[in-house]
Design a protein around this motif. Structure first.
Motif, mmCIF file in Angstrom:
data_model
loop_
_atom_site.group_PDB
_atom_site.id
_atom_site.type_symbol
_atom_site.label_atom_id
_atom_site.label_comp_id
_atom_site.label_asym_id
_atom_site.label_seq_id
_atom_site.Cartn_x
_atom_site.Cartn_y
_atom_site.Cartn_z
ATOM 1 N N SER A 81 0.821 -1.206 0.000
ATOM 2 C CA SER A 81 0.000 0.000 0.000
ATOM 3 C C SER A 81 0.856 1.257 0.000
ATOM 4 N N ASN A 82 0.507 2.206 -0.872
ATOM 5 C CA ASN A 82 1.092 3.539 -0.784
ATOM 6 C C ASN A 82 0.430 4.243 0.393
ATOM 7 N N THR A 83 1.239 4.765 1.281
ATOM 8 C CA THR A 83 0.727 5.485 2.441
ATOM 9 C C THR A 83 1.467 6.807 2.584
ATOM 10 N N ALA A 84 0.887 7.707 3.362
ATOM 11 C CA ALA A 84 1.536 8.995 3.600
ATOM 12 C C ALA A 84 2.427 8.920 4.839
ATOM 13 N N GLN B 105 5.001 4.720 2.929
ATOM 14 C CA GLN B 105 5.223 6.019 3.573
ATOM 15 C C GLN B 105 5.781 7.032 2.567
ATOM 16 N N SER B 106 5.211 7.076 1.378
ATOM 17 C CA SER B 106 5.794 7.850 0.283
ATOM 18 C C SER B 106 4.924 8.986 -0.241
ATOM 19 N N GLU B 107 3.678 9.034 0.119
ATOM 20 C CA GLU B 107 2.762 9.980 -0.517
ATOM 21 C C GLU B 107 3.076 11.444 -0.224
ATOM 22 N N LEU B 108 3.823 11.709 0.830
ATOM 23 C CA LEU B 108 4.200 13.084 1.158
ATOM 24 C C LEU B 108 5.675 13.347 0.880
ATOM 25 N N SER B 109 6.378 12.356 0.333
ATOM 26 C CA SER B 109 7.809 12.474 0.077
ATOM 27 C C SER B 109 8.125 12.040 -1.348
ATOM 28 N N HIS B 110 8.805 12.879 -2.075
ATOM 29 C CA HIS B 110 9.193 12.531 -3.438
ATOM 30 C C HIS B 110 10.461 11.679 -3.454
ATOM 31 N N ASP B 111 11.074 11.486 -2.287
ATOM 32 C CA ASP B 111 12.326 10.729 -2.204
ATOM 33 C C ASP B 111 12.109 9.237 -2.002
ATOM 34 N N LYS B 112 10.906 8.835 -1.667
ATOM 35 C CA LYS B 112 10.639 7.423 -1.381
ATOM 36 C C LYS B 112 9.876 6.790 -2.545
#
Length: 190
Positions: A56-59, A86-93
């Motif tokens: 799951s994509n999560t924030a 834990q990627s929805e708020l980070s462009h690095d993940k």
């Protein structure tokens, strides 16, 4: 042979948190519930002999938080492995549809892509991501939850993509996929 079913979480198995993203940990979002019939579908898929996992994509929620949510919802025992990006708020993940996140799950399960089916509501993230990683997919096309932004991208076949209207249709879709894969394998042997 298909042995594993990998589920998307948001809008596939659970209702979304307020605002659509997990801006607070999912296990603390009391408005999040299983979609109708989800527990019975997970049980049926398990009874059919499939090992199940979550991708799951999560924030903000990590995999442990998602496991706690699934414990609160009384379904955590159905999942061999859980991965939240834990990627929805980070462009690095990396996140779905990046093949890297699919590889994380496949490696953790110790399986090849063609041994798995991704079930999700997002054409772009779940279906295209799985397809480009060599996995089969069930696309939840129910208009109340289905998401498709990229209308021009095509999938490779195989792996196969089967549209389903509701998660209640997933067990039958898995049987169809199993038959299609068996027929294709037999044809290749000849």
């Amino acid at each position: 042979m298909i042995t594993h079913v990998i589920w998307d979480l948001g809008d596939t198995l659970i209702t979304p948190p307020n605002g659509g993203q997990d801006l607070q940990p999912l296990d603390q979002c009391m408005e999040v519930h299983l979609r109708p019939g989800a527990q019975g579908i997970l049980r049926k898929v398990s009874e059919l002999g499939y090992v199940q996992a979550i991708l799951s994509n999560t924030a903000t929620s990590d995999s442990r938080t998602v496991r706690r949510l699934l414990t609160r919802l009384c379904v955590e025992n159905y999942f061999e492995f859980i991965y939240a990006t834990q990627s929805e708020l980070s462009h690095d993940k990396p996140e779905k549809p990046d093949p890297m996140v699919f590889d994380i799950v496949l490696d953790a399960l110790g399986i090849l892509p063609e041994q798995s089916v991704m079930v999700g509501n997002s054409w772009d993230n779940d279906v295209l991501g799985a397809n480009r990683s060599g996995m089969h997919a069930c696309w939840l096309v129910n208009q109340s939850v289905s998401v498709r932004k990229n209308v021009t991208s095509r999938v490779e076949s195989p792996p196969f993509v089967i549209p389903v209207y509701d998660i209640a249709d997933v067990p039958d879709a898995l049987q169809l996929l199993r038959s299609a894969v068996t027929i294709r394998s037999n044809e290749e042997i000849r």
